[in-house]
Design an enzyme around this catalytic site. Structure first.
Site, PDB file in Angstrom:
ATOM      1  N   PRO A 117     171.613  70.885  15.604  1.00  0.00           N
ATOM      2  CA  PRO A 117     172.065  69.539  15.224  1.00  0.00           C
ATOM      3  C   PRO A 117     170.971  68.537  15.545  1.00  0.00           C
ATOM      4  O   PRO A 117     170.478  68.491  16.670  1.00  0.00           O
ATOM      5  CB  PRO A 117     173.300  69.319  16.122  1.00  0.00           C
ATOM      6  CG  PRO A 117     173.074  70.212  17.296  1.00  0.00           C
ATOM      7  CD  PRO A 117     172.262  71.381  16.823  1.00  0.00           C
TER       8      PRO A 117
ATOM      9  N   CYS B 116     170.139  66.275  25.113  1.00  0.00           N
ATOM     10  CA  CYS B 116     169.410  65.162  24.503  1.00  0.00           C
ATOM     11  C   CYS B 116     168.718  64.332  25.581  1.00  0.00           C
ATOM     12  O   CYS B 116     169.361  63.884  26.539  1.00  0.00           O
ATOM     13  CB  CYS B 116     170.342  64.284  23.685  1.00  0.00           C
ATOM     14  SG  CYS B 116     169.473  62.918  22.867  1.00  0.00           S
TER      15      CYS B 116
ATOM     16  N   HIS C 273     167.065  74.782  26.273  1.00  0.00           N
ATOM     17  CA  HIS C 273     165.771  74.271  25.826  1.00  0.00           C
ATOM     18  C   HIS C 273     164.892  74.206  27.064  1.00  0.00           C
ATOM     19  O   HIS C 273     165.261  73.580  28.064  1.00  0.00           O
ATOM     20  CB  HIS C 273     165.954  72.877  25.204  1.00  0.00           C
ATOM     21  CG  HIS C 273     164.690  72.261  24.712  1.00  0.00           C
ATOM     22  ND1 HIS C 273     164.475  71.991  23.381  1.00  0.00           N
ATOM     23  CD2 HIS C 273     163.571  71.849  25.352  1.00  0.00           C
ATOM     24  CE1 HIS C 273     163.283  71.440  23.226  1.00  0.00           C
ATOM     25  NE2 HIS C 273     162.716  71.334  24.415  1.00  0.00           N
TER      26      HIS C 273
ATOM     27  N   ARG D 150     163.019  71.249  15.408  1.00  0.00           N
ATOM     28  CA  ARG D 150     161.951  70.497  14.741  1.00  0.00           C
ATOM     29  C   ARG D 150     161.125  71.369  13.796  1.00  0.00           C
ATOM     30  O   ARG D 150     160.563  70.870  12.823  1.00  0.00           O
ATOM     31  CB  ARG D 150     161.047  69.840  15.783  1.00  0.00           C
ATOM     32  CG  ARG D 150     161.714  68.687  16.537  1.00  0.00           C
ATOM     33  CD  ARG D 150     160.770  68.074  17.542  1.00  0.00           C
ATOM     34  NE  ARG D 150     160.401  69.011  18.589  1.00  0.00           N
ATOM     35  CZ  ARG D 150     159.288  68.934  19.313  1.00  0.00           C
ATOM     36  NH1 ARG D 150     158.412  67.961  19.077  1.00  0.00           N
ATOM     37  NH2 ARG D 150     159.041  69.815  20.268  1.00  0.00           N
TER      38      ARG D 150
END
Length: 325
Positions: free
Chosen positions: A7, A91, A158, A215
């Protein structure tokens, strides 16, 4: 090895997901959804961010820093028909973490557990996506324990801290270490996955169920097919051609026109144009190797042409100039 697409706010809207679907990821996610706006039934959130044709193949991700808002928002997403719902705990953007959301949730273990406890029997597949660290928090193992405890659909890590934002490099040693801890849930890795060869190197000696591309697919949805092919066979047959790229860009542009109108389309396609075409003006790429991902095509003037198209304000002129590349 499953391949999901991440997302991404302002990127994985309905128009781009229709492009991504052509490259057959195992699962896709919509843009991030703000729990507060979702609970207020914000029109843009419901009608644009959550626009979806196939909720069996497309999930969504929610972010928020308030326990009740998160729970209520997740229930709404379930009632909208989404079967996979991811909680954003990664995020790094300041505007997100200032409200206790995104990677700021990493320091709020109790809130996360309260949310997971409350929603564990709602009949949806819940997952979490985290970062390796946030300020003084450097113990991502505890969230793997939480994922096991509540039998989450998956956990994705991540390999960057919040402080790194998107700079430096993702730490795949942390991903490997966590992936090899005994677990009862699926484990995905994410971060700096841009080329098939480097993806294979990064995931070596890991115990992953899949990867989540982010990305790396912006302007390069071919990465989905190429990564799958290379991980299975060590070779790549499906290369990106210049003509195919032009055709896909035009299809993407027309998708935006159809869904958001010409005025928005003229502007929104701009963020994708350089990523779509940049490999064809990069003279440093090896186009003739055994694992080449693009055809042997090079145009040193292409960047200048693309920059002119970005400045073009008219939809018909924009389409015509792309066709003439």
């Amino acid at each position: 090895m499953k391949i999901y697409t991440a997302p991404m706010a302002g990127i994985t809207d309905y128009s781009f997901r229709k492009i991504l679907e052509k490259f057959e990821p195992d699962f896709l996610f919509t843009e991030m959804v703000n729990a507060n706006l979702l609970n207020r039934e914000d029109d843009t959130t419901i009608n644009e961010l959550l626009k979806c044709d196939d909720k069996e193949k497309t999930g969504t991700q929610i972010f928020g820093g308030d326990r009740n808002e998160l729970i209520s928002g997740i229930l709404k997403l379930k009632n909208f028909g989404f079967r996979k719902i991811n909680i954003n705990m990664g995020c790094p953007q300041p505007k997100i973490i200032k409200n206790g959301a995104g990677s700021a949730l990493l320091k709020n273990y109790e809130l996360v557990e309260q949310v997971l406890s409350e929603i564990q029997n709602i009949g949806a597949d819940i997952s979490i996506k985290i970062r390796a660290g946030y300020k003084d928090f450097k113990n991502p193992e505890i969230f793997l324990d939480l994922a096991n405890k509540y039998s989450l659909d998956f956990i994705c890590i991540h390999g960057r801290t919040q402080k790194q934002m998107y700079s430096g490099t993702a730490d795949w040693e942390i991903v490997k270490k966590l992936s090899n801890i005994p677990r009862k849930t699926e484990f995905f890795g994410n971060g700096d996955l841009f080329e098939p060869l480097e993806i294979k190197k990064k995931i070596q000696n890991s115990n992953l169920d899949g990867i989540i591309l982010s990305r790396g697919i912006i302007g390069n949805p071919w990465l989905i097919l190429q990564a799958r092919e290379f991980l299975k066979t060590g070779k790549i047959k499906r290369i990106q051609t210049f003509d195919e790229t032009k055709s896909l860009v035009l299809e993407h542009l027309k998708n935006i026109v159809k869904n958001k109108g010409e005025m928005k389309a003229v502007l929104e396609i701009n963020k994708f144009l350089r990523p779509y075409f940049q490999k064809f003006w990069d003279k440093n790429l090896d186009r003739n190797s055994e694992i080449a991902t693009i055809e042997n095509y090079y145009d040193e003037n292409l960047k200048t042409k693309i920059d002119k198209i970005i400045l073009e304000k008219g939809i018909l002129e924009k389409i015509r100039n792309i066709e003439m590349l």
